[in-house]
Design an enzyme around this catalytic site. Sequence first.
Site, PDB file in Angstrom:
ATOM      1  N   ARG A 231     -16.166  45.413  22.158  1.00  0.00           N
ATOM      2  CA  ARG A 231     -17.212  45.334  23.550  1.00  0.00           C
ATOM      3  C   ARG A 231     -18.122  44.388  23.221  1.00  0.00           C
ATOM      4  NH1 ARG A 231     -14.385  46.453  26.857  1.00  0.00           N
ATOM      5  NH2 ARG A 231     -14.343  49.389  28.349  1.00  0.00           N
ATOM      6  N   GLU A 260     -23.628  41.842  29.288  1.00  0.00           N
ATOM      7  CA  GLU A 260     -22.514  40.662  30.575  1.00  0.00           C
ATOM      8  C   GLU A 260     -23.783  41.422  32.147  1.00  0.00           C
ATOM      9  OE1 GLU A 260     -18.853  42.765  30.034  1.00  0.00           O
ATOM     10  OE2 GLU A 260     -18.753  42.087  27.820  1.00  0.00           O
ATOM     11  N   HIS A 278     -14.808  38.602  30.256  1.00  0.00           N
ATOM     12  CA  HIS A 278     -14.533  39.895  29.865  1.00  0.00           C
ATOM     13  C   HIS A 278     -12.860  39.424  30.159  1.00  0.00           C
ATOM     14  CE1 HIS A 278     -15.266  43.779  28.584  1.00  0.00           C
ATOM     15  NE2 HIS A 278     -14.038  43.951  28.846  1.00  0.00           N
TER      16      HIS A 278
HETATM   17  C1  DGY Z   1     -11.369  47.853  29.463  1.00  0.00           C
HETATM   18  O1  DGY Z   1     -10.443  48.372  30.201  1.00  0.00           O
HETATM   19  O2  DGY Z   1     -11.786  49.162  29.040  1.00  0.00           O
HETATM   20  C2  DGY Z   1     -11.375  46.329  30.108  1.00  0.00           C
HETATM   21  O3  DGY Z   1     -12.394  46.281  28.598  1.00  0.00           O
HETATM   22  C3  DGY Z   1     -11.970  46.058  30.959  1.00  0.00           C
HETATM   23  O4  DGY Z   1     -13.641  46.786  31.068  1.00  0.00           O
END
Ligand code: DGY
Length: 312
Positions: A231, A260, A278
């Site tokens: 993240r 994002e 992402h």
């Molecule tokens: C998750 O599965 O957490 C990925 O980062 C998609 O948000």
Amino acid sequence: MRHRLLQTGPLAPDLEAQLARQYDIHPLWKESDPKAFLADHGSDFVGLVTSARHGADAALLQAMPALKVISSFGVGLDAFDLEAARVKGIPIGYTPDVLNDCVADTAFALLMDVARNVSAADRFVRRGDWRTQQFPLATKVSGKRLGILGMGRIGRVIARRASGFDMELRYHNRRQASDVPYGYAPTLHELAAWADFLVIASAGGDETRGLVSREILDALGPKGYLINISRGSVTDQDALVDALVHKRIAGAGLDVFTHEPEVPEALLALDNVVLLPHVASNTHETRSDMAQRVLDNLTAFFAGRPMISQAL
Ligand code: DGY
């Protein structure tokens, strides 16, 4: 009677079709005034289908007094108010494990790309610069030191991938893991100072916010690379941009950002950064497995069984 579910945001068309076949599901995000809709109809729904991106905050949980279950597409839980869900006794199904391989593959794709300048070399060829210039030397990956922040499900798969590159491996975690053979760095600072490549594989959320600070980036140093498939919140993004612009670290491979889909303008001009939107788990195979897990979690819950993957 079909269970009434509320869906927070769009999901893959196949998953939406399956959900609509099995449940009476309503798309909250298509409402012109979701707040007003929740005030009038929030008590109609027993289930919430959401995603790691949309999560569920305390206000949403509060607006759904009959809510019994949440099924989320994704592994991340940082967009959920876990305490509010716990207090209300609402279990959260999510989709860990099935995405480990693809997320670990993406970490290595970023690592290889930024060290060997793959994307930059591609741009060089497309611009026609090969005809007139020599492409600069890159950084060797095999045999180098890989530091992993977070030795959870995904960190372990990244560690396994590293053996194929004969990399030396250490990790930092809240607690030392008793079942992995890798060296443990008691502090993140120590890990960063040791590593050639520092990969962030920890969960997001308040516990990890800003962990990769200016001091950690300076410990990684001008020959070190940062890879983030976790993240954006785990890094101090302003400090990261500053370190990249002023070459206080060698480069970064980033799949995630603080706000994002906004990406800091200063990064767009840098060849020592690889930027992804992402997409770490974004393959046909993994997204299909994640969709199946969303459905299987709901099926198990409504059959009175524990969900396959349950966070609370
Ligand atoms: C998750 O599965 O957490 C990925 O980062 C998609 O948000």
